[in-house]
Design a protein around this motif. Structure first.
Motif, PDB file in Angstrom:
ATOM      1  N   GLN A 128       0.903  -1.049  -0.050  1.00 25.24           N
ATOM      2  CA  GLN A 128       0.022  -0.036  -0.194  1.00 25.24           C
ATOM      3  C   GLN A 128       0.878   1.215  -0.072  1.00 25.24           C
ATOM      4  O   GLN A 128       1.817   1.262   0.463  1.00 25.24           O
ATOM      5  N   GLY A 129       0.372   2.158  -0.698  1.00 26.02           N
ATOM      6  CA  GLY A 129       1.241   3.295  -0.831  1.00 26.02           C
ATOM      7  C   GLY A 129       1.973   3.494  -2.143  1.00 26.02           C
ATOM      8  O   GLY A 129       2.329   4.690  -2.384  1.00 26.02           O
ATOM      9  N   ASN A 130       2.069   2.462  -2.956  1.00 24.17           N
ATOM     10  CA  ASN A 130       2.720   2.577  -4.405  1.00 24.17           C
ATOM     11  C   ASN A 130       1.535   2.458  -5.452  1.00 24.17           C
ATOM     12  O   ASN A 130       2.129   2.304  -6.538  1.00 24.17           O
ATOM     13  N   GLY A 131       0.327   2.301  -5.092  1.00 22.40           N
ATOM     14  CA  GLY A 131      -0.379   2.203  -6.189  1.00 22.40           C
ATOM     15  C   GLY A 131      -0.978   0.891  -6.470  1.00 22.40           C
ATOM     16  O   GLY A 131      -0.132  -0.025  -6.214  1.00 22.40           O
ATOM     17  N   ARG A 132      -2.138   0.656  -6.992  1.00 27.68           N
ATOM     18  CA  ARG A 132      -2.438  -0.678  -7.270  1.00 27.68           C
ATOM     19  C   ARG A 132      -2.253  -1.779  -6.188  1.00 27.68           C
ATOM     20  O   ARG A 132      -1.954  -3.022  -6.623  1.00 27.68           O
ATOM     21  N   SER A 133      -2.616  -1.289  -5.127  1.00 20.63           N
ATOM     22  CA  SER A 133      -2.719  -2.359  -3.779  1.00 20.63           C
ATOM     23  C   SER A 133      -4.098  -2.671  -3.912  1.00 20.63           C
ATOM     24  O   SER A 133      -5.242  -1.788  -3.708  1.00 20.63           O
ATOM     25  N   ILE A 134      -4.398  -4.076  -3.781  1.00 19.74           N
ATOM     26  CA  ILE A 134      -5.939  -4.397  -3.354  1.00 19.74           C
ATOM     27  C   ILE A 134      -6.172  -4.278  -1.931  1.00 19.74           C
ATOM     28  O   ILE A 134      -5.863  -4.771  -0.978  1.00 19.74           O
ATOM     29  N   ILE A 135      -7.304  -3.264  -1.770  1.00 25.73           N
ATOM     30  CA  ILE A 135      -7.612  -2.728  -0.298  1.00 25.73           C
ATOM     31  C   ILE A 135      -8.314  -3.759   0.383  1.00 25.73           C
ATOM     32  O   ILE A 135      -8.029  -4.094   1.356  1.00 25.73           O
ATOM     33  N   ASN A 136      -9.382  -4.623  -0.053  1.00 24.41           N
ATOM     34  CA  ASN A 136     -10.270  -5.107   0.605  1.00 24.41           C
ATOM     35  C   ASN A 136     -10.021  -6.749   0.476  1.00 24.41           C
ATOM     36  O   ASN A 136     -10.761  -7.471   0.258  1.00 24.41           O
ATOM     37  N   THR A 137      -8.707  -7.191   0.450  1.00 24.42           N
ATOM     38  CA  THR A 137      -8.512  -8.826   0.489  1.00 24.42           C
ATOM     39  C   THR A 137      -9.078  -9.607   1.505  1.00 24.42           C
ATOM     40  O   THR A 137      -9.257 -10.598   1.215  1.00 24.42           O
ATOM     41  N   GLY A 138      -9.503  -8.700   2.837  1.00 28.06           N
ATOM     42  CA  GLY A 138     -10.007  -9.723   3.772  1.00 28.06           C
ATOM     43  C   GLY A 138     -11.517 -10.019   3.222  1.00 28.06           C
ATOM     44  O   GLY A 138     -11.958 -11.417   3.331  1.00 28.06           O
ATOM     45  N   GLN A 139     -11.979  -9.208   2.648  1.00 25.17           N
ATOM     46  CA  GLN A 139     -13.451  -9.490   2.224  1.00 25.17           C
ATOM     47  C   GLN A 139     -13.501 -10.517   0.930  1.00 25.17           C
ATOM     48  O   GLN A 139     -14.119 -11.578   0.723  1.00 25.17           O
ATOM     49  N   VAL A 140     -12.409 -10.380   0.072  1.00 24.63           N
ATOM     50  CA  VAL A 140     -12.054 -11.317  -0.959  1.00 24.63           C
ATOM     51  C   VAL A 140     -11.892 -12.723  -0.389  1.00 24.63           C
ATOM     52  O   VAL A 140     -12.197 -13.793  -1.109  1.00 24.63           O
ATOM     53  N   ARG A 141     -10.846 -12.929   0.606  1.00 24.11           N
ATOM     54  CA  ARG A 141     -10.641 -14.025   1.309  1.00 24.11           C
ATOM     55  C   ARG A 141     -11.800 -14.759   1.814  1.00 24.11           C
ATOM     56  O   ARG A 141     -12.112 -15.814   1.775  1.00 24.11           O
ATOM     57  N   ASP A 142     -12.791 -14.044   2.299  1.00 24.21           N
ATOM     58  CA  ASP A 142     -13.949 -14.812   3.083  1.00 24.21           C
ATOM     59  C   ASP A 142     -14.855 -15.138   1.723  1.00 24.21           C
ATOM     60  O   ASP A 142     -15.369 -16.466   1.904  1.00 24.21           O
ATOM     61  N   VAL A 143     -14.949 -14.551   0.621  1.00 25.12           N
ATOM     62  CA  VAL A 143     -15.779 -15.112  -0.444  1.00 25.12           C
ATOM     63  C   VAL A 143     -15.021 -16.258  -1.157  1.00 25.12           C
ATOM     64  O   VAL A 143     -15.951 -17.185  -1.480  1.00 25.12           O
ATOM     65  N   ILE A 144     -14.004 -16.160  -1.028  1.00 25.02           N
ATOM     66  CA  ILE A 144     -13.075 -17.325  -1.781  1.00 25.02           C
ATOM     67  C   ILE A 144     -13.146 -18.562  -0.899  1.00 25.02           C
ATOM     68  O   ILE A 144     -13.725 -19.851  -1.602  1.00 25.02           O
ATOM     69  N   ILE A 145     -13.358 -18.372   0.258  1.00 22.46           N
ATOM     70  CA  ILE A 145     -13.732 -19.576   1.211  1.00 22.46           C
ATOM     71  C   ILE A 145     -15.101 -20.149   0.808  1.00 22.46           C
ATOM     72  O   ILE A 145     -15.188 -21.411   0.969  1.00 22.46           O
ATOM     73  N   GLN A 146     -16.116 -19.418   0.775  1.00 19.10           N
ATOM     74  CA  GLN A 146     -17.286 -19.656   0.434  1.00 19.10           C
ATOM     75  C   GLN A 146     -17.460 -20.459  -0.480  1.00 19.10           C
ATOM     76  O   GLN A 146     -18.335 -21.321  -0.869  1.00 19.10           O
ATOM     77  N   GLU A 147     -16.851 -19.982  -1.661  1.00 19.61           N
ATOM     78  CA  GLU A 147     -16.977 -20.449  -2.962  1.00 19.61           C
ATOM     79  C   GLU A 147     -16.428 -21.811  -2.969  1.00 19.61           C
ATOM     80  O   GLU A 147     -16.868 -22.839  -3.618  1.00 19.61           O
ATOM     81  N   GLY A 148     -15.299 -22.138  -2.206  1.00 21.19           N
ATOM     82  CA  GLY A 148     -14.725 -23.529  -2.229  1.00 21.19           C
ATOM     83  C   GLY A 148     -15.666 -24.679  -1.634  1.00 21.19           C
ATOM     84  O   GLY A 148     -15.721 -25.386  -1.919  1.00 21.19           O
ATOM     85  N   VAL A 149     -16.314 -23.967  -0.348  1.00 20.77           N
ATOM     86  CA  VAL A 149     -17.077 -24.841   0.419  1.00 20.77           C
ATOM     87  C   VAL A 149     -18.466 -25.287  -0.436  1.00 20.77           C
ATOM     88  O   VAL A 149     -18.699 -26.412  -0.367  1.00 20.77           O
ATOM     89  N   ALA A 150     -18.900 -24.244  -1.300  1.00 24.47           N
ATOM     90  CA  ALA A 150     -20.055 -24.445  -2.100  1.00 24.47           C
ATOM     91  C   ALA A 150     -19.700 -25.723  -3.296  1.00 24.47           C
ATOM     92  O   ALA A 150     -20.684 -26.198  -3.804  1.00 24.47           O
ATOM     93  N   ARG A 151     -18.488 -25.801  -3.296  1.00 23.78           N
ATOM     94  CA  ARG A 151     -17.949 -26.771  -4.574  1.00 23.78           C
ATOM     95  C   ARG A 151     -17.324 -28.098  -3.731  1.00 23.78           C
ATOM     96  O   ARG A 151     -16.575 -28.979  -4.220  1.00 23.78           O
ATOM     97  N   ALA A 152     -17.487 -28.153  -2.467  1.00 27.22           N
ATOM     98  CA  ALA A 152     -16.894 -29.254  -1.705  1.00 27.22           C
ATOM     99  C   ALA A 152     -15.446 -29.357  -1.960  1.00 27.22           C
ATOM    100  O   ALA A 152     -14.742 -30.197  -2.003  1.00 27.22           O
ATOM    101  N   LEU A 153     -14.840 -28.092  -1.774  1.00 29.75           N
ATOM    102  CA  LEU A 153     -13.329 -27.927  -2.193  1.00 29.75           C
ATOM    103  C   LEU A 153     -12.605 -27.568  -0.587  1.00 29.75           C
ATOM    104  O   LEU A 153     -13.279 -26.870  -0.093  1.00 29.75           O
ATOM    105  N   GLN A 154     -11.453 -28.154  -0.517  1.00 27.10           N
ATOM    106  CA  GLN A 154     -10.469 -27.484   0.686  1.00 27.10           C
ATOM    107  C   GLN A 154      -9.815 -26.250   0.087  1.00 27.10           C
ATOM    108  O   GLN A 154      -9.085 -26.677  -0.768  1.00 27.10           O
ATOM    109  N   VAL A 155     -10.045 -25.318   0.590  1.00 30.31           N
ATOM    110  CA  VAL A 155      -9.360 -24.112  -0.179  1.00 30.31           C
ATOM    111  C   VAL A 155      -8.412 -23.402   1.089  1.00 30.31           C
ATOM    112  O   VAL A 155      -8.812 -23.155   2.145  1.00 30.31           O
ATOM    113  N   ASP A 156      -6.947 -23.165   0.508  1.00 27.18           N
ATOM    114  CA  ASP A 156      -6.261 -22.526   1.401  1.00 27.18           C
ATOM    115  C   ASP A 156      -6.015 -21.120   0.543  1.00 27.18           C
ATOM    116  O   ASP A 156      -5.625 -21.023  -0.476  1.00 27.18           O
TER     117      ASP A 156
END
Length: 528
Positions: free
Chosen positions: A340-368
């Motif tokens: 952060q501070g150099n431009g093009r930093s993804i700000i809301n990665t925490g929200q992205v992480r939560d959705v990724i985990i949910q998408e994996g669960v919906a497909r019966a996948l274990q996601v790290d």
């Protein structure tokens, strides 16, 4: 193959025979087989025969006498599949054998075997859209970046042109530098990582062909020898290659472990990484010509959608890089971010992480999920990170060049700044058989305007122009359409302010996490 990629000899590039000669029409490839009778040659002292002693007897004639023969009629030693036309897979050396260090150190013989000859021109025809690779032996690079060929080679002009070989026909000139090496590619490679990879992909196609790691792609092979005799396979074997790569001059000032140097270092045969200035051929001044043992060129281009580099390519097999697709139910998602501070930093990665985990669960996948910044990370760590990711979510930037190391059929989601447009990595994803998706970030008005104001301090800028740029940015933000963003992307030309594009890339990236999740798993199967 499309009609644009077919390889008939063009009527404009064909060389008419003189009234005293008996040159016949070129065959389909525009050249004849390795035992074409009466192929014009010249004295060994004129050709140079770099890295080999001069032939004891070489015929000298005035006009070429060519007899077209089909690939089926070409006779070649049965012990070497490298010296005869073939179709499909060859039961020959594997890539693992091709990179055996002991065999690679074998020196080529100083003289061809009885009845065989020094090679003049080798041509591979690839199955992919009929593209060609040419290897021209003993050629001289002049100060204009073209390669000097003897006039009798004009008979093969159509083929060389299809290989994108930059040539000029002259009598063999005097030369100042002799280099016993084989130049892969005809131009220096650019230094910026994404542009470097663009230039490097055709070089990879040549390596994959020469080192037989993708033999199913080769449809035909021809070798033309001095005096019309068949080429000596011992003089064209992969074991005798001494690869040479020309870097852009700016790489000279970079550390030895820089990304572009490290990538070239993965190739077999320990390529020599050189600079044109080393041979007296810099852009500022050119004082010498370079006689090279051979130069390899190809019509392949990363822009062609049918061009691919498979997981079996020698650059991966040589380094035990396994790009095989993951068929299991355990996935790893890498969020490749910027500080952060150099431009093009993804700000809301925490929200992205939560959705990724949910998408994996919906497909019966274990996601790290792992978030990583490549700034200051070693080349080896970058390779390992990209190779481990089944899905990579990344901010637009040079770090995405590491797509070359992603597993086949893995997925990448590129997060674009609002108003920015670049398809550079989508084409590279096709080349390496990776699924590519794009997600646009929300507008970041604060970062955009702060960037513009920072340039105001360095040079005068009419405030009316600045207000106009701001108005277009605000309009595009509210419009939210692709056409509005396109107008914003072209605003630098309309306003005369080149910094508009720079400042578009300076925005931080806030994304819709649901959209990112949907795109990330668009090509991921459900685990049964």
């Amino acid at each position: 193959a499309s009609k644009d990629s077919a390889v008939p000899a063009s009527k404009d590039s064909a060389v008419p025979a003189s009234k005293d000669s008996a040159v016949q029409a070129p065959s389909t490839l525009g050249l004849q087989g390795s035992n074409a009778a009466g192929l014009l040659s010249t004295a060994g002292a004129e050709i140079g025969f770099v890295g080999q002693s001069q032939p004891s007897q070489v015929s000298v004639v005035v006009e070429p006498q060519l007899v077209p023969i089909s690939s089926q009629q070409v006779e070649a030693p049965t012990s070497s599949p490298h010296n005869k036309p073939f179709n499909g897979y060859l039961p020959q050396e594997t890539a693992a054998e091709a990179i055996d260090s002991t065999r690679m150190q074998q020196a080529s013989p100083s003289q061809p075997a009885a009845g065989l000859a020094f090679p003049l021109l080798e041509v591979w025809k690839l199955n992919q859209a009929g593209r060609l690779i040419c290897r021209v032996h003993n050629t001289i690079r002049n100060c204009a970046g073209k390669f000097i060929l003897p006039t009798y080679m004009q008979v093969y002009h159509s083929v060389l042109e299809q290989c994108k070989f930059p040539m000029v026909y002259e009598d063999i000139p005097q030369h100042s530098q002799v280099f016993d090496g084989d130049l892969f590619g005809t131009h220096e490679l650019r230094y910026h990582m994404p542009h470097f990879l663009t230039d490097f992909i055709p070089v990879l196609k040549i390596f994959g062909t020469v080192f037989r790691s993708e033999t199913e792609e080769i449809a035909e092979y021809y070798c033309l020898g001095v005096g019309g005799a068949p080429c000596d396979p011992a003089l064209t074997s992969w074991a005798t290659y001494k690869p040479l790569i020309f870097h852009h001059e700016r790489v000279k000032s970079m550390p030895n472990d820089t990304w572009v140097r490290s990538l070239v270092g993965l190739l077999p045969q320990n390529p020599i990484q050189a600079f044109l200035s080393d041979f007296g051929q810099s852009k500022e001044s050119c004082t010498q010509r370079i006689l090279l043992r051979s130069v390899l060129s190809t019509s392949s281009s990363y822009n062609a959608p049918e061009e691919t580099i498979s997981k079996d390519h020698v650059i991966f097999r040589h380094n035990n890089i396994d790009r095989s697709a993951n068929t299991g139910c355990h996935l790893k998602v890498v969020i490749l971010n910027r500080q952060q501070g150099n431009g093009r930093s993804i700000i809301n990665t925490g929200q992205v992480r939560d959705v990724i985990i949910q998408e994996g669960v919906a497909r019966a996948l274990q996601v790290d999920v792992q978030e990583v910044d490549f700034e200051g990370l070693s080349f080896e760590k970058q390779v390992q990170t990209m190779l481990s990711g089944d899905i990579v979510i990344a901010a637009h930037g040079a770090a995405l060049t590491n797509i070359i190391f992603m597993k086949e059929h893995s997925s990448i989601v590129e997060v674009m700044p609002f108003g920015w447009d670049a398809k550079l990595f989508s084409k590279k994803a096709e080349t390496f058989r990776v699924f590519w998706k794009e997600v646009r970030s929300y507008p970041d008005r604060v970062s955009f305007l702060n960037c513009l104001h920072s340039y105001l301090q360095k040079k005068p800028l009419d405030m009316h122009i600045l207000q106009g740029i701001t108005s277009v940015f605000d309009w595009a933000s509210s419009e939210g359409s692709a056409s509005a963003e396109e107008r914003l992307y072209e605003l630098d030309q309309q306003s005369g302010v080149a910094e508009v594009r720079v400042c578009l890339r300076a925005q931080d990236l806030t994304v819709n996490p649901v959209t990112v999740g949907a795109q990330a798993f668009a090509d991921v199967r459900r685990c049964n």
